[in-house]
Design an enzyme around this catalytic site. Sequence first.
Site, short mmCIF file in Angstrom:
data_model
loop_
_atom_site.label_atom_id
_atom_site.label_comp_id
_atom_site.label_asym_id
_atom_site.label_seq_id
_atom_site.Cartn_x
_atom_site.Cartn_y
_atom_site.Cartn_z
N SER A 16 3.03 -2.53 20.18
CA SER A 16 2.35 -3.75 21.38
C SER A 16 1.98 -2.61 23.43
O SER A 16 3.03 -1.91 22.98
CB SER A 16 2.72 -5.36 22.09
OG SER A 16 2.24 -5.37 23.04
N TYR A 51 9.47 -11.05 25.13
CA TYR A 51 7.92 -10.85 24.19
C TYR A 51 8.52 -9.52 24.75
O TYR A 51 8.66 -8.35 23.34
CB TYR A 51 7.37 -10.95 24.92
CG TYR A 51 6.00 -11.05 23.63
CD1 TYR A 51 6.18 -11.03 22.57
CD2 TYR A 51 5.49 -9.37 24.29
CE1 TYR A 51 4.44 -11.09 22.09
CE2 TYR A 51 3.87 -9.10 23.58
CZ TYR A 51 3.72 -9.68 22.18
OH TYR A 51 2.73 -9.23 21.62
N1 LIG Z 1 -3.14 -10.51 20.67
C1 LIG Z 1 -2.76 -9.54 21.21
O1 LIG Z 1 -3.59 -9.82 22.86
C2 LIG Z 1 -1.72 -8.85 21.16
C3 LIG Z 1 -1.55 -7.71 21.79
C4 LIG Z 1 -0.67 -7.04 20.95
C5 LIG Z 1 0.33 -7.14 20.13
N2 LIG Z 1 -0.26 -7.77 19.41
C6 LIG Z 1 0.54 -8.03 18.26
O2 LIG Z 1 -0.29 -8.09 16.72
C7 LIG Z 1 0.22 -9.19 15.93
C8 LIG Z 1 -0.52 -10.45 15.55
O3 LIG Z 1 -0.68 -10.82 16.68
P1 LIG Z 1 -2.51 -11.39 16.92
O4 LIG Z 1 -2.57 -11.73 18.45
O5 LIG Z 1 -3.48 -11.09 15.77
O6 LIG Z 1 -1.60 -13.47 16.63
P2 LIG Z 1 -2.21 -14.01 15.64
O7 LIG Z 1 -1.07 -15.22 15.51
O8 LIG Z 1 -3.42 -14.60 15.02
O9 LIG Z 1 -1.42 -13.91 14.23
C9 LIG Z 1 -0.36 -13.49 13.61
C10 LIG Z 1 -0.83 -13.92 12.59
O10 LIG Z 1 0.87 -14.45 11.43
C11 LIG Z 1 1.16 -15.70 11.31
N3 LIG Z 1 2.32 -15.65 11.85
C12 LIG Z 1 2.94 -16.16 12.63
N4 LIG Z 1 4.88 -15.97 12.04
C13 LIG Z 1 5.01 -16.02 11.05
C14 LIG Z 1 5.88 -16.07 9.94
N5 LIG Z 1 7.06 -16.37 10.39
N6 LIG Z 1 5.78 -15.81 8.83
C15 LIG Z 1 5.00 -15.38 8.23
N7 LIG Z 1 3.31 -15.35 9.36
C16 LIG Z 1 3.87 -15.58 9.85
C17 LIG Z 1 0.74 -16.24 11.91
O11 LIG Z 1 0.17 -17.65 11.46
C18 LIG Z 1 -0.89 -15.35 12.24
O12 LIG Z 1 -1.52 -15.69 11.33
C19 LIG Z 1 1.58 -9.89 16.92
O13 LIG Z 1 2.96 -9.00 16.76
C20 LIG Z 1 1.05 -9.50 18.55
O14 LIG Z 1 2.18 -9.37 19.08
C21 LIG Z 1 -0.86 -9.04 19.89
#
Ligand SMILES: NC(=O)c1ccc[n+]([C@@H]2O[C@H](COP(=O)([O-])OP(=O)(O)OC[C@H]3O[C@@H](n4cnc5c(N)ncnc54)[C@H](O)[C@@H]3O)[C@@H](O)[C@H]2O)c1
Length: 269
Positions: free
Chosen positions: A145, A158
């Site tokens: 991130s 986080y």
């Molecule tokens: N959304 C943002 O702005 C952003 C920015 C930078 C990094 N990220 C990172 O990107 C990654 C994806 O995030 P996103 O925003 O797409 O969120 P999201 O919640 O849409 O996707 C994450 C997925 O992982 C699943 N999940 C969560 N915990 C789990 C577990 N213990 N076992 C199995 N599945 C699990 C959730 O149900 C979901 O489907 C994360 O690591 C997040 O920290 C997100």
Amino acid sequence: MTAGWLEGRRALVVGAGSGIGRAVVDVFLAEGARVAVLERDPDKSAAIGAALPEVPVTVGDAVTRQANDAAVTAAVEAFGGLDVLVNCVGVFDFYRSLLDLDADVLDVAFDEMFRTNVLSHLQSVKAALPHLQASGRGVVLLTESTSSYFPGRGGVLYLSSKFAVRGIVTALAHDLAPEVRVNGVAPGGTLGTDLRGLPSLGTAGSSLGDIPGRAEELASRVPLQVALTAADHAWSYVFLASDRSRGITGGVVHPDGGIGVSASPRKRS
Ligand SMILES: NC(=O)c1ccc[n+]([C@@H]2O[C@H](COP(=O)([O-])OP(=O)(O)OC[C@H]3O[C@@H](n4cnc5c(N)ncnc54)[C@H](O)[C@@H]3O)[C@@H](O)[C@H]2O)c1
């Protein structure tokens, strides 16, 4: 027709039910990969199964060894091996600073954050590793991130968990060469995902994607003035999963609108 960038590659995407992981599944398939998934949420898992019947779906908690072993087994049984492991699992703390965290809740919140954001990444790599080594061109891609590099876009739990993912990329790139390449993708704030909070902080039902005005806010704080989607980020995973990045390990792609060069405003005459 030209061949896809991932023709013949066999991938497992962990945390694939929504957001960035779901976009990675779609673009990997479009680029010729075969893809299996591990996802915790039963409804999201069912939706993938209905939309993509060719994708083996394992429902389970990626924090556990058992779920990761089951997902790897399903992928290997379906594809005969595994070349690429992608982990997109994550939860968020909705910007809580240490000042805002009750001392009573700190240990539970820490466990929730670090087990989900850090341990799940280690567990998934550990489960996939023998097959990635056997592949001869094994690739691990972990989701960092901007919070793996800069403060202000998440709270202390986080940020520290995302710094840990960055550390895992560095450690594993060192340890797993030359058989397996290990890289990170460090997205900036992303539109349209479902990133959830922590049960202990009462935010497990909240989604970062729900915040009003997020597109304008994201665009306003990066030099490129873009509000990026999961589909934008997915191309970074394609590049790092492909042989076009065969000389890269221990690296990171930053699809974040240029946040690293935004420290001071550009002077205009
Ligand atoms: N959304 C943002 O702005 C952003 C920015 C930078 C990094 N990220 C990172 O990107 C990654 C994806 O995030 P996103 O925003 O797409 O969120 P999201 O919640 O849409 O996707 C994450 C997925 O992982 C699943 N999940 C969560 N915990 C789990 C577990 N213990 N076992 C199995 N599945 C699990 C959730 O149900 C979901 O489907 C994360 O690591 C997040 O920290 C997100």
